[in-house]
Write a protein that holds these residues in place. Structure first.
Motif, PDB file in Angstrom:
ATOM      1  N   ARG A  97      -5.763   3.149  -0.913  1.00 55.09           N
ATOM      2  CA  ARG A  97      -4.467   3.776  -0.623  1.00 55.09           C
ATOM      3  C   ARG A  97      -4.645   5.182  -0.071  1.00 55.09           C
ATOM      4  NH1 ARG A  97      -0.437   1.869  -5.458  1.00 55.09           N
ATOM      5  NH2 ARG A  97      -0.950  -0.343  -5.399  1.00 55.09           N
ATOM      6  N   ASP A  98      -5.548   5.938  -0.667  1.00 55.63           N
ATOM      7  CA  ASP A  98      -5.804   7.306  -0.216  1.00 55.63           C
ATOM      8  C   ASP A  98      -7.308   7.524  -0.307  1.00 55.63           C
ATOM      9  OD1 ASP A  98      -5.821   9.935   0.444  1.00 55.63           O
ATOM     10  OD2 ASP A  98      -4.199  10.527  -0.894  1.00 55.63           O
ATOM     11  N   PRO A  99      -8.041   7.114   0.722  1.00 59.76           N
ATOM     12  CA  PRO A  99      -9.505   7.048   0.620  1.00 59.76           C
ATOM     13  C   PRO A  99     -10.178   8.324   0.137  1.00 59.76           C
ATOM     14  CG  PRO A  99      -8.759   5.977   2.618  1.00 59.76           C
ATOM     15  CD  PRO A  99      -7.553   6.631   2.025  1.00 59.76           C
ATOM     16  N   THR A 100      -9.825   9.475   0.728  1.00 56.96           N
ATOM     17  CA  THR A 100     -10.543  10.695   0.370  1.00 56.96           C
ATOM     18  C   THR A 100     -10.286  11.121  -1.070  1.00 56.96           C
ATOM     19  OG1 THR A 100      -8.740  12.039   1.273  1.00 56.96           O
ATOM     20  CG2 THR A 100     -10.585  11.533   2.745  1.00 56.96           C
ATOM     21  N   VAL A 101      -9.191  10.650  -1.652  1.00 59.26           N
ATOM     22  CA  VAL A 101      -8.904  10.928  -3.069  1.00 59.26           C
ATOM     23  C   VAL A 101      -9.505   9.840  -3.950  1.00 59.26           C
ATOM     24  CG1 VAL A 101      -7.085  11.132  -4.806  1.00 59.26           C
ATOM     25  CG2 VAL A 101      -6.805  12.223  -2.570  1.00 59.26           C
ATOM     26  N   ASP A 102      -9.296   8.591  -3.558  1.00 58.31           N
ATOM     27  CA  ASP A 102      -9.725   7.467  -4.395  1.00 58.31           C
ATOM     28  C   ASP A 102     -11.231   7.440  -4.611  1.00 58.31           C
ATOM     29  OD1 ASP A 102      -7.116   6.675  -4.592  1.00 58.31           O
ATOM     30  OD2 ASP A 102      -7.243   5.138  -3.039  1.00 58.31           O
ATOM     31  N   GLY A 142       2.356   4.573   0.303  1.00 55.18           N
ATOM     32  CA  GLY A 142       2.045   5.735   1.124  1.00 55.18           C
ATOM     33  C   GLY A 142       0.578   5.820   1.476  1.00 55.18           C
ATOM     34  N   ALA A 143      -0.046   4.686   1.718  1.00 54.78           N
ATOM     35  CA  ALA A 143      -1.471   4.671   1.978  1.00 54.78           C
ATOM     36  C   ALA A 143      -1.806   5.434   3.249  1.00 54.78           C
ATOM     37  CB  ALA A 143      -1.960   3.231   2.104  1.00 54.78           C
ATOM     38  N   ARG A 144      -3.039   5.962   3.272  1.00 56.15           N
ATOM     39  CA  ARG A 144      -3.559   6.573   4.487  1.00 56.15           C
ATOM     40  C   ARG A 144      -4.824   5.818   4.848  1.00 56.15           C
ATOM     41  NH1 ARG A 144      -5.226  11.783   4.024  1.00 56.15           N
ATOM     42  NH2 ARG A 144      -5.124  11.967   1.778  1.00 56.15           N
ATOM     43  N   VAL A 180     -15.404   7.854   5.028  1.00 52.18           N
ATOM     44  CA  VAL A 180     -14.329   8.832   4.806  1.00 52.18           C
ATOM     45  C   VAL A 180     -14.666  10.194   5.399  1.00 52.18           C
ATOM     46  CG1 VAL A 180     -13.563   7.677   2.712  1.00 52.18           C
ATOM     47  CG2 VAL A 180     -15.195   9.538   2.532  1.00 52.18           C
ATOM     48  N   HIS A 227       0.802  -1.208   0.000  1.00 54.32           N
ATOM     49  CA  HIS A 227       0.000   0.000   0.000  1.00 54.32           C
ATOM     50  C   HIS A 227       0.839   1.264   0.000  1.00 54.32           C
ATOM     51  CE1 HIS A 227      -3.955  -1.967   1.557  1.00 54.32           C
ATOM     52  NE2 HIS A 227      -3.484  -2.488   0.448  1.00 54.32           N
TER      53      HIS A 227
END
Length: 947
Positions: A258-263, A5-7, A226, A3
């Motif tokens: 990986r980046d929920p608010t973006v994905d 740089g996942a958040r 999110v 993952h």
């Protein structure tokens, strides 16, 4: 794949919000209100039973009702009465005079030993002892008063528990409610409390079957996870496909992003791509492994075959791939809901995430074996898509078959106009270093051809660029790849110069093959790109046309004419109309590639007509071009046509819904050069409405600062900015835009495109008392337009000559020229500009108020808020009361037209001063309007106003 740089979302297990179960929760609460009651909550694993009863228990406790909660465990041998005793052990503080028989529970409930009567003497008869336990449980529940007993996962309960619950319900205590959850597929009998099961008379009985969430609820759940309402429709749809709407699967999928608010904002094909790139969440893998672990080996083999096959298949295919001929295994899998039956007697996994989990659990040799069997089984069937066979051939290590099926699949994708898929299929093959040189060169040419038919940018352009590093390419093929890569780059914002470099390299590599380089030469000769003068472009077009005349086929000539005809027409070359006859008739063309280029020719001619002022012809070419582009599924060509149509609708006053169309198209064609055209129209529209900040952003987005990539757009954007600033009285600020635009016209000799800048430039020079500068510019334009086919520029020039005549007090000449200019603009079908000229012709001192009133109404019918307000301001300045725009007295809670104008400007972030300036109102009047708008829209403040 890790993952990186996942958040990840930091949620505790089971802490996801409950979504889409409000109706079911209401049913549960209603059942408690009508005790005694029993509620059966049924549903597959992960569907949200536990979340529902947790919300229910919290709501009931908030009402002051006692709730006892217990959960059965998946033990090999469940403890007798285990879940019941777990619940009853919690009730020590609530017992009210338990009867003597409850003493039979002292040894089973040590937590209550001091509260229960003495244990009775043992009876010695197991059946009698069992009966006494049943009676004791019943009596203990009675002594608790109003109580809700929640028993989860009843499919794992022991037999004694199920029987005692039936006993209690036969004559339940009046305040008792029982709520149970279970999976029907895992029940040892056909009913939760054993067979037969029924609800006795006088007991409220409810059966709730929880199903998967729909797309709206999936989106709501993702937003809640999110903590933002940002999930796109396409992403929610992709998650629904991946998880079948099972809340547990949805939650774990979002956790794994990986980046929920973006994905979760992903649009289009990227939405599915985001999900394809995440690993199967560990909790999902564990749950599936546990489920398969309880199956016989043969049934598990069928499940593995279904996972590898990827899509639901018939029993015969599943049996062949699994090498398990018995249908009984399939029956076992469907009864246990590992597989579900689809239409046409096909069987597959309920959700793709579970299927992926099974695939990921397979050892490499086992997975390869199953793919080999799948390839063998499917290749004998009719109408199996080549794409499926390609997947299995690759996974089985069959390189030749993989190449063959991938090429067939790419051709099939082209047939259904899925260019991106065709490119992906061939790119995957070409990435394999073991593919032969011959195949590599052949497929590279094919891939580039597909790429140029679709939308450039992103993955498609990257795929073509990656070919250039392939050492297997022959020199001539490498030259063609440079050519196609350059053509793709010339369609994207910010890459035009790089595209020209690629075209130049292609021409060098293919110098001895002019038939293959002529399209690159034509693209480089395009007069609307680059800084070369119009004269230089005319010469370059001539060289290309010399080659075109000697091309051996009509199809090749059409490819070149598609570029050169539009190029000639957009510089005002009247000989273009004779050359148009060289194009074939649409009815004569049948090859998809030639249809594509004929569509390009018609749409390029429509675009050129729209820039120089042949608007009826533009509409005609646009209709035929769109029809051809749809036949060829030429996505980029359709995009250019839509951008041209938007500009034409602006020009002829069809502004209703235009802003929404522009927003949609800019999103669809993001990062492509055609969006500069769309942003120009967006700027024009916003400026006419007084949305100056929005207009400025739009004009800047055309790329005209410091230098445009599309010259006509850049010139027009400079004019748009200058005109907007002049309308606000910001004369000095308009100077840089006027000088930049005029400099572009002079450096390129592009007076043919002066129609959207010349009026603003002349207005600026006159506002600055630079009459001589205005005269020089008009004189230059007259010379520059000599012999040029440019109806718009000639009409604009006539209007500017009228303006000059008016300021030099030659009123008679001014009136004559204004009438001529207004007539020319009306004939062209330009109502907005014609109305502006008519207003300008009404000199301030001698303005006819009746004429101004008609002009104000014309502006309002278009939606030109600023111009209408200015016109009415002039009428008021003449001492004439303006009639009400409302048409009726009072609007109640609805916005009046003027309030709607104010609300729109508020929503755009404008200050009271800016609104007053745009609408020619006093600051005090604007303050009153703002208060009314906020009240009518229930907006707490001006910053909360939304339309």
């Amino acid at each position: 794949m890790g993952h990186g740089g996942a958040r990840p979302l930091l949620l505790r297990s089971g802490s996801a919000p409950m979504v889409g179960r409000d109706a079911e929760l209401a049913v549960l609460l209603d059942a408690v209100e009508h005790a005694p009651s029993v509620v059966f909550v049924e549903g597959p694993a992960g569907v949200g039973k536990t979340r529902l009863v947790a919300e229910f228990a919290a709501a009931v406790r908030a009402r002051g009702v006692r709730v006892l909660v217990g959960a059965c465990q998946p033990l090999p041998e469940p403890f007798p009465y285990g879940v019941l005793f777990d619940c009853l052990s919690q009730c020590g503080d609530h017992l009210d005079d338990p009867g003597p028989v409850t003493g039979a529970l002292r040894d089973h409930l040590p937590e209550l030993a001091g509260l229960l009567p003495p244990a009775p003497r043992a009876l010695g008869d197991p059946d009698a002892e069992r009966h006494r336990i049943f009676r004791a449980v019943h009596e203990l529940l009675r002594s608790l008063g109003a109580t809700v007993l929640v028993l989860e996962d009843l499919h794992w309960a022991d037999e004694e528990t199920r029987w005692v619950l039936r006993f209690v319900l036969a004559s339940p205590p009046p305040g008792l409610s029982i709520v149970t959850t279970y999976r029907r597929e895992d029940l040892p009998t056909v009913a939760p409390f054993g067979y037969p099961s029924h609800v006795p008379h006088g007991v409220t009985g409810v059966n709730l079957v929880l199903g998967p969430l729909g797309v709206a609820d999936v989106r709501a759940m993702i937003d809640a996870l999110v903590a933002e309402e940002v999930t796109s429709d396409r992403f929610a749809e992709a998650v629904l496909r991946e998880t079948a709407g099972i809340p547990f699967m949805v939650e774990e999928t979002v956790r794994a992003l990986r980046d929920p608010t973006v994905d979760v904002r992903a649009e289009g094909d990227r939405a599915q791509l985001v999900l394809d790139r995440i690993d199967v969440p560990v909790p999902v893998s564990d749950a599936i492994a546990e489920r398969l672990g309880n199956l016989p080996d043969a049934a598990r083999s069928v499940a593995e075959a279904a996972a590898v096959l990827g899509v639901p298949e018939t029993a015969d295919v599943l049996s062949a791939v699994a090498d398990q001929p018995e249908v009984a295994h399939l029956i076992r899998l469907t009864k246990s809901t590992v597989l579900v039956e689809e239409p046409a007697n096909r069987f597959g996994f309920r959700d793709n995430l579970a299927r992926r989990a099974v695939c990921a659990s397979l050892p490499g040799p086992r997975r390869r074996e199953l793919h080999e069997r799948a390839l063998a089984a499917l290749s004998t069937l009719d109408r199996v898509p080549a794409g499926r066979l390609s997947v299995h051939a690759k996974a089985a290590g069959r390189k030749r078959e993989w190449l063959r099926y991938s090429e067939l699949a790419a051709e099939a994708a082209e047939d259904v106009k899925d260019v991106a898929l065709a490119v992906d299929l061939l790119s995957e093959v070409l990435a394999d270093p073991e593919i032969s040189v011959e195949d590599t060169n052949r497929l590279a040419i094919k891939l580039c051809g597909y790429a140029l038919m679709g939308l450039p940018g992103g993955v498609v352009t990257t795929r073509v660029e990656s070919l250039l590093s392939d050492p297997r390419l022959a020199p001539d093929v490498r030259g063609e790849v440079h050519l196609w890569f350059g053509l793709l780059l010339q369609r994207e914002t910010g890459t035009v110069d790089r595209g020209a470099d690629q075209l130049a390299r292609a021409i060098d590599l293919l110098a001895d093959q002019p038939q293959r380089t002529v399209r690159g030469l034509a693209a480089m000769a395009g007069p609307y790109l680059g800084t070369a003068s119009i004269a230089e472009h005319r010469t370059a077009l001539g060289r290309v046309e010399t080659i075109t005349d000697h091309l051996p086929t009509q199809a090749l000539r059409t490819v070149l004419l598609a570029t050169t005809l539009g190029g000639r027409l957009i510089i005002g070359d009247s000989s273009t109309w004779e050359r148009v006859a060289q194009l074939p008739s649409p009815s004569e063309v049948h090859d998809p590639d030639e249809i594509h280029h004929l569509a390009r020719a018609h749409c390029n001619l429509a675009d050129a007509c729209s820039w120089i002022g042949h608007y009826p012809r533009a509409r005609k070419f646009l209709r035929s071009g769109i029809t051809l582009a749809e036949r060829a599924a030429a996505s980029y060509v359709l995009g250019t046509a839509e951008a041209t149509a938007v500009r034409l609708d602006w020009l002829d006053g069809q502004w209703s819904g235009l802003e929404q169309r522009i927003d949609r198209l800019v999103e669809t064609y993001a990062n492509l050069l055609l969006t500069t055209d769309l942003n120009l129209t967006r700027g024009w529209l916003a400026a006419a409405r007084g949305e100056w900040a929005r207009a400025e952003r739009a004009f800047e987005a055309t790329g005209s600062y410091p230098l445009t990539q599309v010259f006509p757009v850049g010139v027009s954007a400079a004019g748009g900015m200058a005109g907007m600033l002049l309308s606000q009285g910001k004369v000095t600020a308009a100077e840089e835009h006027v000088e930049r635009g005029v400099g572009m016209l002079r450096s390129k000799g592009a007076w043919v495109w002066s129609g959207d800048l010349l009026p603003q430039a002349v207005d600026f020079y006159l506002a600055m008392d630079r009459v001589d500068a205005a005269r020089r510019l008009v004189a230059e334009t007259i010379v520059g337009l000599g012999g040029v086919d440019a109806p718009l520029a000639h009409a604009a020039l006539t209007g500017c000559r009228a303006r000059l005549a008016a300021v030099t007090d030659d009123r008679g000449e001014a009136d004559r020229l204004y009438r001529e200019a207004i007539g020319l603009h009306h004939d062209l079908g330009l109502p907005y500009r014609a109305t502006q000229l008519a207003e300008q012709a009404e000199d301030g001192a001698t303005a006819n108020v009746t004429v101004l009133e008609v002009l104000a109404e014309s502006y309002e019918s278009l939606g030109a808020t600023v111009d209408a307000a200015r016109c009415r301001h002039r009428i008021r300045g003449a001492g004439v009361a303006t009639p009400s725009r409302r048409g009726r007295r009072g609007y109640g809670d609805e916005l009046s037209p003027r309030e709607h104008d104010v609300a729109r400007l508020l929503a755009g972030g404008h200050t009271n001063r800016e609104i007053a300036q745009a609408l020619f109102l006093s600051r005090r009047t604007v303050e009153d309007y703002v208060a009314k708008v906020c009240r009518k829209l229930n907006a707490p403040s001006r910053h909360d106003v939304r339309l």
